[in-house]
Design an enzyme around this catalytic site. Structure first.
Site, PDB file in Angstrom:
ATOM      1  N   TYR A   1     -10.580   2.498   5.845  1.00 12.99           N
ATOM      2  CA  TYR A   1      -9.557   2.167   4.863  1.00 12.99           C
ATOM      3  C   TYR A   1     -10.111   1.156   3.869  1.00 12.99           C
ATOM      4  CZ  TYR A   1      -4.809   1.099   3.221  1.00 12.99           C
ATOM      5  OH  TYR A   1      -3.671   0.948   2.474  1.00 12.99           O
ATOM      6  N   SER A   2     -10.003   1.457   2.578  1.00 12.37           N
ATOM      7  CA  SER A   2     -10.586   0.581   1.562  1.00 12.37           C
ATOM      8  C   SER A   2      -9.764   0.613   0.289  1.00 12.37           C
ATOM      9  CB  SER A   2     -12.026   1.009   1.257  1.00 12.37           C
ATOM     10  OG  SER A   2     -12.557   0.235   0.193  1.00 12.37           O
ATOM     11  N   ASN A   3      -9.259  -0.549  -0.122  1.00 13.09           N
ATOM     12  CA  ASN A   3      -8.517  -0.655  -1.369  1.00 13.09           C
ATOM     13  C   ASN A   3      -9.393  -0.357  -2.578  1.00 13.09           C
ATOM     14  OD1 ASN A   3      -5.706  -1.694  -0.605  1.00 13.09           O
ATOM     15  ND2 ASN A   3      -7.052  -3.079   0.521  1.00 13.09           N
TER      16      ASN A   3
ATOM     17  N   SER B   1       0.795  -1.236   0.000  1.00  9.12           N
ATOM     18  CA  SER B   1       0.000   0.000   0.000  1.00  9.12           C
ATOM     19  C   SER B   1       0.821   1.276   0.000  1.00  9.12           C
ATOM     20  CB  SER B   1      -0.971   0.002   1.180  1.00  9.12           C
ATOM     21  OG  SER B   1      -2.043  -0.881   0.926  1.00  9.12           O
TER      22      SER B   1
END
Length: 379
Positions: free
Chosen positions: A192-194, A86
């Site tokens: 939090y998110s991809n 990330s």
């Protein structure tokens, strides 16, 4: 289970400068002793190897412990590549903000403005989500890497080994997320998110007229001379020289079998986490970003406008701000992907930067924090 030994836990002792390394790094220098101790301490987690590279006005320094490859005495060196996970989000956010600075898009454009109709269903609506909310994780969109079935079938255990070369499009990953209700309404919380960065990568392509990889190479990687940084696309390889990556496939037992997972499809992390790099390249990127060389100062201020997470952490546009125990604040991002953990950070002016990486994915990421705490809080 065959027990493979690693190199003795010790600081590297000044080998010749690694091939391809732009600035010679020294393995011992006054003021970095605590950092070296924390790097060596990482081996107590069972990780095969650990590396930290720091740069400041006095020069470049590194600490190395263990081995880059299990069963061999290969000292981890600054030019060893690893999957940065990330940390990629800093690159993606920078590329999108660059387009905003050029007037190609606005950060307060809706996702639907650029990707019409893509984000719909189960309470998700791209007409109500801005690009800024993608970058600072306030969109509310579900993280596709949290989908229980996807985790079971592709991200953990033996299924990961069976499916680690499967290829996905960003649209497929986004569809997995949209099968779930959002965490919260856009702008009404932080998660939090991809998925946010899978969408950001598609917006970069639409606004630039180039692929995500082409745009990063054109505006970040090549101008900065990041010769050891790659955007792999569909390639499963980590180019040599490299840290080989190891995983217990989600098992926390100290006796769990360790697998070499260096080779894998990077299409699951994509624009949220696919970059392969080295510690010196990541330090150079942060130096350029923090000093305003990659985006103009007004836009850098927007990137560093943060959402508070707790007393120590806040999140901007692809940048995590962390207040250290000594009171200093550093900017950067962590990376966690099968086989690797890493963290790159810099002071606000970019004059002091450091990257730490281990070639395993099971240590507590807080152990990497300690390395950076020691480096930035010297004395």
């Amino acid at each position: 289970m065959t027990v493979l030994t690693t190199a003795a836990p010790a600081l590297a002792t000044a080998p010749p400068a690694a091939p391809g390394t732009r600035t010679a790094a020294v393995a011992s220098a006054p003021g970095h002793e605590a950092t070296g101790r924390e790097v060596r301490a990482l081996l107590s987690t069972g990780t095969p190897g650990a590396l930290a590279v720091a740069e400041d006005s006095r020069g470049t320094w590194y600490a190395s412990a263990g081995t880059a490859e299990r069963g061999a005495s290969v000292t981890p060196l600054p030019d060893h590549r690893f999957r940065a996970g990330s940390i990629t989000k800093m690159f993606t956010a920078t590329a999108l903000v660059q387009l905003a600075a050029q007037g190609r898009l606005r950060l307060d454009d809706t996702v639907d403005r650029w990707l019409p109709g893509l984000v719909r269903g189960n309470g998700n609506d791209g007409r109500n989500i801005t690009l800024r909310q993608l970058l600072n994780h306030t969109s509310g969109l579900y993280d596709y890497t949290s989908d229980p079935e996807f985790v079971r079938s592709h991200l953990t255990g033996e299924n990961f080994l069976r499916h680690r070369f499967d290829r996905f499009t960003p649209q497929q990953l986004i569809a997995t997320a949209l099968a779930h209700h959002p965490y919260h309404a856009p702008g009404k919380g932080w998660n939090y998110s991809n998925t946010n960065y899978a969408l950001a990568g598609l917006v970069i392509e639409k606004a630039s007229g180039r692929t995500y990889a082409q745009q990063l190479r054109r505006t970040i990687i090549e101008p900065l001379g990041l010769r050891q940084t790659t955007v792999p696309g569909t390639s499963a390889e980590v180019p040599a020289p490299r840290l080989r990556g190891y995983s217990k496939l989600g098992e926390n037992d100290s006796s769990a079998r360790v697998h070499d997972v260096t080779r894998m499809s990077p299409t699951v992390p994509n624009a949220a986490g696919e970059i392969i790099s080295t510690a010196p390249d990541l330090n150079r990127f942060l130096s350029a970003l923090m000093s305003g060389r990659l985006v103009p100062e007004p836009w850098l201020r927007q990137m560093r406008t943060t959402v508070p997470l707790n007393d120590q952490l806040s999140y901007g546009l692809g940048l995590l701000a962390r207040k250290l125990p000594c009171g200093k604040t550093v900017w950067g991002h962590g990376g966690q992907i099968q086989g690797y953990l890493s963290y790159a950070a810099a002071t606000g002016d970019g004059t002091h930067r450091a990257t730490v990486a281990v070639n395993s994915d099971w240590p507590d990421p807080a152990r990497l924090d300690k390395v950076l705490d020691a480096e930035f809080c010297q004395g």
